[in-house]
Design an enzyme around this catalytic site. Structure first.
Site, PDB file in Angstrom:
ATOM      1  N   GLU A  19     -14.715  10.791   0.699  1.00  0.00           N
ATOM      2  CA  GLU A  19     -13.700  11.840   0.842  1.00  0.00           C
ATOM      3  C   GLU A  19     -12.282  11.312   0.679  1.00  0.00           C
ATOM      4  O   GLU A  19     -11.424  11.976   0.084  1.00  0.00           O
ATOM      5  CB  GLU A  19     -13.834  12.528   2.210  1.00  0.00           C
ATOM      6  CG  GLU A  19     -15.011  13.465   2.337  1.00  0.00           C
ATOM      7  CD  GLU A  19     -16.315  12.757   2.671  1.00  0.00           C
ATOM      8  OE1 GLU A  19     -17.352  13.442   2.760  1.00  0.00           O
ATOM      9  OE2 GLU A  19     -16.295  11.517   2.848  1.00  0.00           O
ATOM     10  N   LYS A  21       4.567 -15.747  -1.427  1.00  0.00           N
ATOM     11  CA  LYS A  21       5.417 -14.767  -0.747  1.00  0.00           C
ATOM     12  C   LYS A  21       6.780 -15.404  -0.491  1.00  0.00           C
ATOM     13  O   LYS A  21       6.879 -16.541  -0.021  1.00  0.00           O
ATOM     14  CB  LYS A  21       4.770 -14.331   0.573  1.00  0.00           C
ATOM     15  CG  LYS A  21       5.439 -13.110   1.198  1.00  0.00           C
ATOM     16  CD  LYS A  21       4.551 -12.499   2.258  1.00  0.00           C
ATOM     17  CE  LYS A  21       5.127 -11.201   2.796  1.00  0.00           C
ATOM     18  NZ  LYS A  21       4.197 -10.511   3.714  1.00  0.00           N
TER      19      LYS A  21
END
Length: 628
Positions: A367, A244
């Site tokens: 879902e 990073k």
């Protein structure tokens, strides 16, 4: 590896140069606007360079070309590096990049479809891979085309359960045209990611979910080119070990830099250093052209072939009518697809599956992933998607729904078994919040059909309505109210019972519309007449029809709904009439968390049955008489 052609040294250097220019532009832009995540951009510079200038096939002047490979930036906070790619390509001007995040810019803090090269909005972590699954499924099974789908994820979002729902989906359906790149840069926002740089653990997890997983040095152009070019017989995960803040000495692999921009002096110093690493290379990198084998698709004017075939008085559940309607629509429209979450025998989407098995996607009990898959399938207007499940469980996919709206997605959802009507199943299965959550979504349209005819019309209208459409259906059988030739429109209510003597307007939908009609019959025996309105769509609500008829009944109106008080039909009507003087308004809704029981008992206990309606009507008229 017979298909792999090792890039020559000129190509490798050109890709390294592009990676450093991506870093420079990401730093320059974030410092210029004082916002963004430059360290998150810097960790993926080589990945983006290899993907867009060596691997992906697309037309850079036509980002929405249906033959193009697809790219989803799931770690949406790295948006500046994506914008920098399109500056490098020449599609965007550098001046546009330098004004990103400003109120007049189409380049937002996280990607949105305001730009042609963005298919869906990202930035709510964990959702990109599910959308990529929908795109890859469409490519392989519906389009039967060569385009591939690439998704770049961060290691922070690997803690999201939605990622692993998508992982399971992709391997089950053998989406070998899907490639996920995991940016394992070790650091999250406020803490290191849980697995830090243990890339072998990520590999084992991906393999356990049925993926081919390859560990690479994410800053090695050669390793990335080789790994991405491997033959594919299953979905592939490139586990890229990165740093990073790569290229920013003060921030490399250090906490406290997430979402922080560099000061002007630091940025200039870092950019000079990065510029010095860009070596002369005469080679210009251009993306390869895509294979043009994607079929043309038109989703305009999707119509039912004939009127509904129901007879007045016949009884049928609206959930069953939904399944029959989607199957009927699919007979004459090959781009109508359906999906479910292992509830197809409840939602009756099994009727569609039985008729059109190659256009049905079983998403199993996931879902959140189903909504993301639906969004992916609908992207670039490739399909008309109908996704169904029990209404109460769409609440767990709310973040996916709001991101679908931000994505300008056109998806149709059916929530079955709503409200108290599921009776003995108890409150865990009673959708009493669903209208509230969909009403809060700006692009949503809410259909609440009360019989089979209006259900079929809802399906046809939803297929032609932009945005997120929600169809609310019920389990119990209800009588047919409308003639088959009845005309329905979004935002147009129906007056189903009226006379010149009407004294109160009652508005109900679904089960409560039938209760209101039964109450009207009871009250008629007492020479009390009520006007009954079916709103048909809760959003948009037909305010004019409601106000006109309430005025005709001397300002008296009652709403009755199989939903909690908050956010449903009553509040929608209240918003519509709030500025009307002299109206008397009474709301009937479910006031408390309910319990198991027979539907008839529950409607009575919670005050939304025919007897409750008649009592409130009498009380309202009595109060009016006393006031006089």
């Amino acid at each position: 590896m017979e298909d792999y052609h090792k890039p020559d040294q000129q190509t490798v250097q050109a890709l390294r140069n592009i990676a450093n220019r991506l870093r420079i532009n990401s730093i320059k832009a974030t410092t210029a606007v004082g916002n963004g995540h430059p360290t998150s951009c810097c960790s993926v510079a080589e990945i983006m360079s290899v993907l867009f200038f060596h691997t992906m096939k697309y037309r850079p002047d036509d980002p929405k070309n249906p033959n193009n490979d697809r790219f989803i930036l799931s770690k949406g906070h790295a948006a500046p590096v994506l914008y920098s790619v399109w500056v490098e390509i020449g599609f965007l001007k550098e001046s546009e990049l330098m004004s990103m995040c400003q109120v007049d810019s189409t380049l937002e803090g996280h990607p949105t479809p305001k730009q042609q090269f963005v298919d869906v909005a990202t930035g709510s972590l964990g959702q990109g891979l599910g959308v990529a699954c929908g795109m890859a499924y469409t490519a392989k099974y519906f389009d039967k085309s060569s385009y591939r789908v690439f998704c770049l994820l961060g290691d922070g979002e690997m803690s999201e359960g939605a990622v692993w729902e998508a992982m399971a989906f992709a391997s089950y359906y053998q989406l070998d045209n899907l490639l996920a790149i995991l940016d394992i840069n070790r650091l999250g926002q406020s803490d290191p990611a849980p697995l830090q740089h243990h890339v072998e653990k990520y590999q084992r997890r991906c393999e356990a979910f049925g993926w081919h997983a390859i560990i690479v040095d994410g800053h090695s152009v050669e390793e990335l080119c080789k790994a991405i070019s491997q033959p594919r017989h299953q979905p592939t995960a490139i586990i890229a070990k990165t740093i990073k803040g790569k290229g920013i000495p003060a921030a490399e692999d250090k906490m406290g830099w997430h979402g922080k921009v560099l000061s002007k002096d630091m940025a200039e110093s870092v950019m000079r250093d990065l510029q010095s690493r860009i070596l002369n290379s005469n080679k210009r990198m251009y993306p390869a052209s895509p294979i043009e084998d994607t079929p043309p698709v038109s989703l305009r004017n999707i119509r039912m072939p004939s009127a509904p075939n129901y007879k007045p008085g016949e009884k049928i559940a609206t959930c069953k009518a939904y399944g029959m309607a989607v199957a009927k629509l699919g007979r004459y429209n090959e781009r109508v697809v359906a999906m479910d979450v292992d509830t197809k025998n409840f939602t009756y989407s099994e009727i569609f599956k039985n008729e059109h098995p190659n256009r049905f996607i079983e998403c199993y009990s996931a879902e959140q992933n189903m909504v993301s898959v639906a969004t992916g399938c609908a992207a670039r207007e490739r399909n008309i998607v109908f996704a169904s499940g029990l209404a109460t469980f769409f609440t767990r996919a709310y973040d996916q729904l709001r991101m679908a709206a931000i994505s300008d997605s056109n998806i149709n959802l059916c929530g079955s078994h709503c409200g108290l009507s599921v009776g003995e199943d108890g409150p865990a299965h009673m959708a009493l919040e669903d209208m509230a959550i969909f009403r809060a979504i700006p692009t949503a349209t809410i259909f609440y059909p009360s019989d089979a005819v209006s259900t079929e019309k809802s399906v046809e209208l939803a297929a032609n309505t932009k945005g997120v459409c929600y169809i609310r259906t019920t389990r119990p059988e209800t009588a047919i109210i409308y003639n088959s030739n009845e005309d329905f429109h979004v935002g147009q209510a129906k007056v189903v019972c009226q006379s010149k003597e009407d004294q109160v307007t009652v508005i109900g939908a679904g089960m409560t519309l039938h209760e209101a009609l039964a109450a009207a019959e009871q009250l008629k025996k007492e020479r009390i007449y009520i006007r009954v309105i079916d709103p048909f769509t809760i959003k948009p609500l037909d305010s004019k029809t409601i106000i006109d008829h309430v005025r005709a009944t001397k300002g008296r109106v009652i709403t009755v709904e199989d939903h909690y008080y908050e956010g449903g039909l009553g509040e929608a009507v209240c918003s519509a009439i709030v500025n009307e003087p002299g109206f008397t308004f009474q709301r009937l809704a479910v006031a408390h968390i309910p319990r198991s029981g027979k539907m008839s008992d529950l409607l009575k206990i919670y005050g939304i049955d025919r007897d409750s309606i008649t009592q409130v009507v009498r009380k309202m008229l009595s109060s009016s008489a006393n006031a006089k």
